[in-house]
Scaffold this motif. Structure first.
Motif, PDB file in Angstrom:
ATOM      1  N   ASP A 127      34.049   5.871  -1.019  1.00 19.09           N
ATOM      2  CA  ASP A 127      33.742   4.706  -1.213  1.00 19.09           C
ATOM      3  C   ASP A 127      34.230   4.145   0.221  1.00 19.09           C
ATOM      4  O   ASP A 127      34.942   4.360   0.445  1.00 19.09           O
ATOM      5  CB  ASP A 127      34.417   3.861  -2.511  1.00 19.09           C
ATOM      6  CG  ASP A 127      33.525   4.313  -4.080  1.00 19.09           C
ATOM      7  OD1 ASP A 127      32.599   4.803  -4.148  1.00 19.09           O
ATOM      8  OD2 ASP A 127      33.906   3.462  -4.946  1.00 19.09           O
ATOM      9  N   ARG A 165      21.234  -0.749   1.146  1.00 17.39           N
ATOM     10  CA  ARG A 165      21.419  -1.542  -0.303  1.00 17.39           C
ATOM     11  C   ARG A 165      21.609  -0.940  -1.208  1.00 17.39           C
ATOM     12  O   ARG A 165      22.148  -1.511  -1.786  1.00 17.39           O
ATOM     13  CB  ARG A 165      19.821  -2.966  -0.276  1.00 17.39           C
ATOM     14  CG  ARG A 165      19.028  -3.344   1.333  1.00 17.39           C
ATOM     15  CD  ARG A 165      18.361  -4.796   1.033  1.00 17.39           C
ATOM     16  NE  ARG A 165      17.401  -3.982   0.179  1.00 17.39           N
ATOM     17  CZ  ARG A 165      15.425  -3.571   0.597  1.00 17.39           C
ATOM     18  NH1 ARG A 165      16.281  -3.449   2.108  1.00 17.39           N
ATOM     19  NH2 ARG A 165      14.837  -3.208  -0.187  1.00 17.39           N
ATOM     20  N   GLU A 166      21.365  -0.355  -1.548  1.00 18.80           N
ATOM     21  CA  GLU A 166      21.446   1.078  -2.154  1.00 18.80           C
ATOM     22  C   GLU A 166      22.679   1.093  -3.180  1.00 18.80           C
ATOM     23  O   GLU A 166      23.366   1.147  -3.957  1.00 18.80           O
ATOM     24  CB  GLU A 166      20.483   2.065  -3.095  1.00 18.80           C
ATOM     25  CG  GLU A 166      19.228   1.371  -3.088  1.00 18.80           C
ATOM     26  CD  GLU A 166      18.149   2.627  -3.466  1.00 18.80           C
ATOM     27  OE1 GLU A 166      16.806   2.580  -3.233  1.00 18.80           O
ATOM     28  OE2 GLU A 166      18.741   3.518  -2.816  1.00 18.80           O
ATOM     29  N   VAL A 167      23.370   1.486  -1.584  1.00 20.37           N
ATOM     30  CA  VAL A 167      25.489   1.673  -1.846  1.00 20.37           C
ATOM     31  C   VAL A 167      25.960   0.719  -1.224  1.00 20.37           C
ATOM     32  O   VAL A 167      27.381   0.792  -1.411  1.00 20.37           O
ATOM     33  CB  VAL A 167      25.354   2.935  -0.942  1.00 20.37           C
ATOM     34  CG1 VAL A 167      24.419   3.997  -1.410  1.00 20.37           C
ATOM     35  CG2 VAL A 167      24.548   2.610   0.652  1.00 20.37           C
ATOM     36  N   ARG A 168      25.754  -0.753  -1.363  1.00 22.77           N
ATOM     37  CA  ARG A 168      25.994  -1.586  -0.859  1.00 22.77           C
ATOM     38  C   ARG A 168      27.644  -1.997  -1.574  1.00 22.77           C
ATOM     39  O   ARG A 168      28.715  -2.426  -1.265  1.00 22.77           O
ATOM     40  CB  ARG A 168      25.661  -2.653  -1.313  1.00 22.77           C
ATOM     41  CG  ARG A 168      26.094  -4.156  -0.193  1.00 22.77           C
ATOM     42  CD  ARG A 168      25.393  -5.294   0.307  1.00 22.77           C
ATOM     43  NE  ARG A 168      23.802  -4.787   1.548  1.00 22.77           N
ATOM     44  CZ  ARG A 168      22.753  -5.498   1.812  1.00 22.77           C
ATOM     45  NH1 ARG A 168      22.507  -6.753   0.406  1.00 22.77           N
ATOM     46  NH2 ARG A 168      22.077  -5.266   1.970  1.00 22.77           N
ATOM     47  N   SER A 169      27.253  -2.076  -2.769  1.00 17.01           N
ATOM     48  CA  SER A 169      28.639  -2.344  -4.067  1.00 17.01           C
ATOM     49  C   SER A 169      29.401  -1.291  -3.703  1.00 17.01           C
ATOM     50  O   SER A 169      31.200  -1.508  -4.371  1.00 17.01           O
ATOM     51  CB  SER A 169      27.839  -2.505  -5.006  1.00 17.01           C
ATOM     52  OG  SER A 169      27.409  -0.796  -5.415  1.00 17.01           O
ATOM     53  N   ARG A 170      29.117   0.321  -2.740  1.00 14.24           N
ATOM     54  CA  ARG A 170      30.153   0.766  -2.899  1.00 14.24           C
ATOM     55  C   ARG A 170      30.803   0.861  -1.072  1.00 14.24           C
ATOM     56  O   ARG A 170      32.093   1.866  -0.551  1.00 14.24           O
ATOM     57  CB  ARG A 170      29.992   2.460  -2.987  1.00 14.24           C
ATOM     58  CG  ARG A 170      29.494   2.607  -4.187  1.00 14.24           C
ATOM     59  CD  ARG A 170      28.962   3.942  -4.654  1.00 14.24           C
ATOM     60  NE  ARG A 170      29.908   5.447  -4.011  1.00 14.24           N
ATOM     61  CZ  ARG A 170      29.709   6.385  -3.411  1.00 14.24           C
ATOM     62  NH1 ARG A 170      28.068   6.964  -3.422  1.00 14.24           N
ATOM     63  NH2 ARG A 170      30.382   6.882  -2.675  1.00 14.24           N
ATOM     64  N   HIS A 171      30.060  -0.145  -0.415  1.00 10.98           N
ATOM     65  CA  HIS A 171      30.907  -0.432   0.486  1.00 10.98           C
ATOM     66  C   HIS A 171      30.264   0.635   1.563  1.00 10.98           C
ATOM     67  O   HIS A 171      31.464   0.866   2.831  1.00 10.98           O
ATOM     68  CB  HIS A 171      32.420  -1.433   0.885  1.00 10.98           C
ATOM     69  CG  HIS A 171      32.569  -1.991  -0.194  1.00 10.98           C
ATOM     70  ND1 HIS A 171      32.582  -3.411  -0.385  1.00 10.98           N
ATOM     71  CD2 HIS A 171      32.863  -1.821  -0.832  1.00 10.98           C
ATOM     72  CE1 HIS A 171      32.540  -4.315  -0.629  1.00 10.98           C
ATOM     73  NE2 HIS A 171      33.074  -3.160  -1.975  1.00 10.98           N
TER      74      HIS A 171
END
Length: 233
Positions: A127, A165-171
């Protein structure tokens, strides 16, 4: 080497190409630990021997092997902070004249291979790390006689945009590196056709250095990485 070491740990795919070798030299000079993958077996062996980095020969047409390269790097490095893919091939000619086999080759090497590498690396990268690939300035302004070449690079660029956009939550930073036309002899090694008239290429050194500055700078803003369990595929 221990996982508490904060030096960047990066998988570099395309390490035997001109841009890849420059990137490897630059990152190693900054103290990064690299896992190297590339097609040219002799160049790969020489680079691995001189740097002490683990290496793996990779054929762009073996998409399953491409997808396994990220998990392999995680095992070798103990942690994976980022992936940089510099693989690419040029091809030229009017769309009506480019053979289907050449068009398939361009799409496989320039799009499907980098996608497979990065797709397989998503679970392995920590992350806050990065996933990066070189698409090139041709995405911004395709020239006449580059339809299939530009399409392959644009497909990769589009895919990277959605992945971001798909991995944005993992920064995780997803970097579409649209490097300018550089003097590397890349166009002269085209898989088909001859390049259109091109202005003199830029010195690749500063271009690659700026890209590495960006990637390493992203990691430097993060908290020190903790251990991440090994993951296989």
């Amino acid at each position: 080497m221990t996982t508490c070491d904060s030096s960047p740990r990066v998988l570099l795919v395309g390490a035997t190409g001109e841009v890849g070798r420059l990137a490897a030299t630059d990152m190693i000079g900054r103290g990064a630990h690299l896992a190297l993958a590339g097609r040219n077996e002799q160049r790969l062996a020489e680079l691995a021997a001189s740097s002490g980095c683990p290496s793996r020969r990779l054929d762009a047409y073996d998409l399953d092997a491409c997808a396994r390269t990220g998990p392999w790097a995680l095992v070798k490095l103990g942690r994976l902070d980022g992936v940089l893919v510099t693989i690419g091939i040029a091809g030229f000619g009017p769309a009506a004249e480019v053979p289907d086999a050449a068009a398939e080759h361009l799409m496989t090497v320039n799009a499907l291979c980098p996608m497979a590498v990065l797709r397989g690396a998503i679970p392995a990268v920590r992350d806050g790390g990065f996933l990066a690939a070189v698409s090139g300035a041709i995405v911004n302004a395709p020239l006449i006689g580059t339809a299939d070449y530009a399409a392959s690079k644009t497909a990769l660029a589009c895919w990277l945009g959605v992945l971001a956009r798909e991995v944005r939550s993992r920064h995780i930073a997803v970097v579409d590196a649209r490097l300018r036309h550089m003097d590397t002899g890349f166009a002269s090694r085209a898989v088909v056709g001859n390049p259109p008239p091109l202005r003199p290429g830029n010195d690749p050194g500063p271009e690659v250095r700026a890209l590495i500055d960006h990637l390493v700078g992203h990691l430097a803003k993060l908290a020190p990485p903790g251990p991440r369990p090994h993951q296989g595929r």
